[in-house]
Design an enzyme around this catalytic site. Structure first.
Site, PDB file in Angstrom:
ATOM      1  N   ASP A 102      25.129 -12.975  49.915  1.00 10.19           N
ATOM      2  CA  ASP A 102      24.810 -14.095  49.029  1.00 10.19           C
ATOM      3  C   ASP A 102      23.755 -14.967  49.712  1.00 10.19           C
ATOM      4  OD1 ASP A 102      27.088 -15.851  46.846  1.00 10.19           O
ATOM      5  OD2 ASP A 102      24.928 -16.162  47.127  1.00 10.19           O
ATOM      6  N   ASP A 203      21.556 -17.256  44.982  1.00  9.50           N
ATOM      7  CA  ASP A 203      22.188 -18.474  44.478  1.00  9.50           C
ATOM      8  C   ASP A 203      21.161 -19.361  43.764  1.00  9.50           C
ATOM      9  OD1 ASP A 203      24.659 -20.149  44.630  1.00  9.50           O
ATOM     10  OD2 ASP A 203      23.321 -21.525  45.669  1.00  9.50           O
ATOM     11  N   GLU A 245      21.281 -15.625  40.278  1.00 10.43           N
ATOM     12  CA  GLU A 245      22.091 -16.533  39.443  1.00 10.43           C
ATOM     13  C   GLU A 245      21.132 -17.427  38.697  1.00 10.43           C
ATOM     14  OE1 GLU A 245      24.061 -19.743  41.372  1.00 10.43           O
ATOM     15  OE2 GLU A 245      25.649 -19.862  39.892  1.00 10.43           O
ATOM     16  N   HIS A 319      33.366 -16.870  41.475  1.00  9.23           N
ATOM     17  CA  HIS A 319      34.059 -17.876  42.286  1.00  9.23           C
ATOM     18  C   HIS A 319      33.903 -19.292  41.731  1.00  9.23           C
ATOM     19  CE1 HIS A 319      29.915 -17.880  43.425  1.00  9.23           C
ATOM     20  NE2 HIS A 319      30.085 -19.043  43.997  1.00  9.23           N
ATOM     21  N   ASP A 320      33.070 -19.421  40.681  1.00 11.68           N
ATOM     22  CA  ASP A 320      32.857 -20.744  40.066  1.00 11.68           C
ATOM     23  C   ASP A 320      33.568 -20.877  38.735  1.00 11.68           C
ATOM     24  OD1 ASP A 320      29.326 -20.714  40.948  1.00 11.68           O
ATOM     25  OD2 ASP A 320      31.032 -21.550  42.052  1.00 11.68           O
TER      26      ASP A 320
HETATM   27  O1  TEU Z   1      26.417 -22.388  41.581  1.00 10.49           O
HETATM   28  C1  TEU Z   1      25.391 -22.987  40.824  1.00 10.49           C
HETATM   29  C2  TEU Z   1      25.938 -23.900  39.860  1.00 10.49           C
HETATM   30  O2  TEU Z   1      25.220 -24.525  39.145  1.00 10.49           O
HETATM   31  C3  TEU Z   1      27.393 -24.023  39.789  1.00 10.49           C
HETATM   32  O3  TEU Z   1      27.751 -24.993  40.747  1.00 10.49           O
HETATM   33  C4  TEU Z   1      27.795 -24.448  38.410  1.00 10.49           C
HETATM   34  O4  TEU Z   1      26.972 -25.485  37.976  1.00 10.49           O
HETATM   35  C5  TEU Z   1      29.158 -24.994  38.459  1.00 10.49           C
HETATM   36  O5  TEU Z   1      29.876 -24.264  39.406  1.00 10.49           O
HETATM   37  C6  TEU Z   1      29.742 -24.830  37.078  1.00 10.49           C
HETATM   38  O6  TEU Z   1      31.126 -24.803  37.228  1.00 10.49           O
HETATM   39  C7  TEU Z   1      25.973 -21.851  42.807  1.00 10.49           C
HETATM   40  C8  TEU Z   1      27.183 -21.286  43.516  1.00 10.49           C
HETATM   41  O7  TEU Z   1      27.715 -20.205  42.754  1.00 10.49           O
HETATM   42  C9  TEU Z   1      28.186 -22.403  43.676  1.00 10.49           C
HETATM   43  O8  TEU Z   1      29.400 -21.914  44.242  1.00 10.49           O
HETATM   44  C10 TEU Z   1      27.569 -23.461  44.566  1.00 10.49           C
HETATM   45  O9  TEU Z   1      28.455 -24.574  44.633  1.00 10.49           O
HETATM   46  C11 TEU Z   1      26.217 -23.939  44.009  1.00 10.49           C
HETATM   47  O10 TEU Z   1      25.382 -22.875  43.584  1.00 10.49           O
HETATM   48  C12 TEU Z   1      25.440 -24.650  45.104  1.00 10.49           C
HETATM   49  O11 TEU Z   1      25.056 -23.707  46.061  1.00 10.49           O
END
Ligand code: TEU
Ligand code: CA
Length: 553
Positions: A102, A203, A245, A319-320
């Site tokens: 990642d 990311d 992403e 994971h989000d």
């Molecule tokens: O996520 C991008 C992001 O925009 C997410 O944070 C999303 O807005 C939010 O989770 C919606 O629930 C990436 C990664 O996947 C995330 O884990 C990180 O926190 C973020 O970038 C910052 O690096």
């Protein structure tokens, strides 16, 4: 062989996402680690996946659980060592499993050497690795907000400047306008490629070309110029899979990102389907019912518009995101059946499927008290909405439905203490349902959710139509059935799913009768003319196509 099946390994692959912190703990500190992952490679080999995407394991102060990197070329001691990573790459490789890292290239940690240097002065050679604006304390350059709450600008008194951060204060945005920064990033990526990684997840890649003076974060003016340079300087030098992403991706933009000419990336994670069940113009915390026919329209559009022009990723979870069986399935009476239906629905489509750890077990959301949540985004949301006057019950309902910690509770391996995740105290509480939902109870059971995923992965490898078949949505107006065909020159796949918990008439039964049943989630003896709650059926017809009449029911 169809154009789609152009020999790229990742077009026939299924990729498994591991959130290392929550996957398997080998040393009893309550945090998952690389040796823990190595100890579970046989489990992943049995599932049948082809690659593992690891959420970040590089050195990090863990402000955002590793998405705040302080050294891109070293492993954080909590996860292990570079030698452990090299062992993981080798051990996975022996099982024909590639390791995908990642890459967090939009921002670094404020504890990265670059940022520590940058803060030393405007003349420091690293100062312009970040985005600064002169200003006066208390008078922000503009009203841009950070994703985790608060302003997107942080004051540095000793410089008399603000720095820009789209995420937490400890995640300063990198300045991609700076060619020296870009060169250092390319060298780092090629260093990892040299260690044998099989690809990269990028990311928030659509946010790297930010232009804060015009309040632009996503899809900035130089974005594809930067991605093409990145791709040419790194990814195109090896046989890698790359997935960006891109929360703001449209099908038109995705044709750029995933252009078959290999000029940018293999594919992107787009989130149009994911954003359907939130209040229009609101945040993800503002819950709305899922507009089912819109869901079908979105999937059909992405399938049809990227066919031979790009490549789809296929996912429900990461994971989000909250866990799909709780979000759009049924995590009570019909947990197993709806989890299988959701899997069959997604894995019959064209693209590369991603399985998020525990999805293959039908793991569910949790409903913790606020003190048990660990995620910075969740904790800030709770505090911000309380300050805005929201009721606590309403805030907790949003958190139970949407918190990223729904995906981050420890992987449930067995019915033992802490679900076999750790012999210590887990960094976050295990889901209380682990005694009913765990890998040990499913790995040998062909009728389990694990068994269904394993079968779907096998079918994808056995039948080329999963990779190159044209997509045709059926019954687009139906309020409960999600059905489609995939057709190539020698066979046709038919997928029929009842997306809801009520029995419905099956208008496709004649079409089904002319094909062979590949997979079903139904117990035997169901009424053929009816689709039971969450019933899913997958058929294959080889040699002759389903008649034109049948096809356009
Ligand atoms: O996520 C991008 C992001 O925009 C997410 O944070 C999303 O807005 C939010 O989770 C919606 O629930 C990436 C990664 O996947 C995330 O884990 C990180 O926190 C973020 O970038 C910052 O690096
Ligand atoms: Ca550990």
């Amino acid at each position: 062989m169809g154009k789609q099946n152009d020999g790229k390994w990742w077009k026939r692959a299924v990729i498994y996402q591991i959130y290392p912190r929550s996957f398997a703990d080998s040393n009893g500190d309550g945090i998952g680690d690389l040796q823990g992952i190595i100890s579970k490679l046989d489990y992943l080999e049995r599932l049948g996946i082809d690659a593992i995407w690891l959420s970040p394991v590089c050195r990090s102060p863990q402000d955002d659980n590793g998405y705040d990197i302080s050294d891109y070329q070293d492993i954080d001691p909590m996860f292990g060592t570079l030698e452990d990573m090299e062992q993981l790459i080798a051990e996975a490789g022996r099982r024909q499993i590639r390791i995908i890292l990642d890459l967090v290239l939009n921002h670094s940690s404020d504890e990265h050497r670059w940022f520590r240097e940058a803060k030393k002065g405007r003349e420091n050679p690293y100062h312009d690795y970040y985005v600064w604006r002169d200003g006066v304390e208390g008078q922000l350059p503009n009203d841009m907000r950070a994703a985790f709450g608060g302003p997107a600008w942080e004051w540095v008194p000793e410089l008399g400047q603000y720095y820009f951060h789209q995420f937490s204060v400890k995640q300063p945005d990198l300045n991609w306008e700076n060619p020296r920064l870009r060169r250092e990033i390319y060298d780092m990526i090629n260093w990892w490629t040299g260690k044998g990684v099989g690809g990269f997840r990028l990311d928030v890649i659509d946010q790297i070309a930010k232009d804060p003076d015009r309040k632009i974060t996503g899809n900035g003016p130089r974005l594809h110029e930067f991605i093409r340079e990145l791709s040419a300087e790194t990814f195109q030098k090896a046989d890698l899979v790359t997935v960006g992403e891109a929360w703001g991706a449209t099908t038109e933009l995705a044709k750029l990102y995933s252009n078959p000419d290999n000029s940018e990336l293999s594919m992107v994670f787009q989130f149009e389907h994911i954003c359907l069940d939130q209040v229009a113009g609101g945040e993800k915390w503002d819950l709305a019912p899922l507009p089912f026919r819109r869901l079908k329209e979105v999937f059909a559009r992405w399938q049809v518009e990227l066919h031979n022009k790009g490549w789809n990723s296929l996912f429900w979870n990461n994971h989000d995101l909250p866990r799909i069986v709780s979000r759009w399935g049924n995590d009570g009476e019909y947990r197993v059946k709806s989890a299988k239906m959701l899997a069959m629905l997604l894995h019959g489509m064209q693209g590369t499927p991603y399985i998020y750890q525990g999805e293959e077990l039908g793991m569910t959301n949790v409903a913790f008290g606020i003190e048990e949540y660990r995620d910075i985004e969740t904790r800030n949301l709770y505090r911000e909405r309380l300050e805005k006057g929201y009721g606590e019950a309403e805030i907790l309902a949003s958190i139970h439905a949407r918190s990223r910690d729904n995906a981050r509770t420890p992987m449930q391996w067995d019915a033992g203490e802490h679900a076999g995740f750790t012999e210590g105290t887990p960094w976050i509480k295990v889901n209380p349902n682990y005694r009913q939902i765990h890998a040990a109870g499913q790995m040998e059971d062909p009728d389990s959710v694990f068994g269904c995923y394993r079968q779907l992965i096998r079918l994808r490898k056995e039948y080329g139509v999963f990779t190159d078949g044209d997509f045709q949505m059926l019954l687009p107006e139906d309020e409960a059935i999600f059905a489609y065909t995939r057709t190539n020159e020698d066979s046709q796949l038919l997928v029929v799913c009842n997306f809801y918990g009520r029995t419905v008439e099956d208008p496709l039964v004649e079409m089904e009768d002319s094909a062979d049943l590949l997979l079903t989630n139904a117990e035997n003896g169901g009424e053929r003319q009816l689709l039971e709650p969450y019933e899913a059926r997958m058929y294959l017809k080889t040699g002759g196509m389903l008649s034109q009449k049948e096809k356009h029911l």
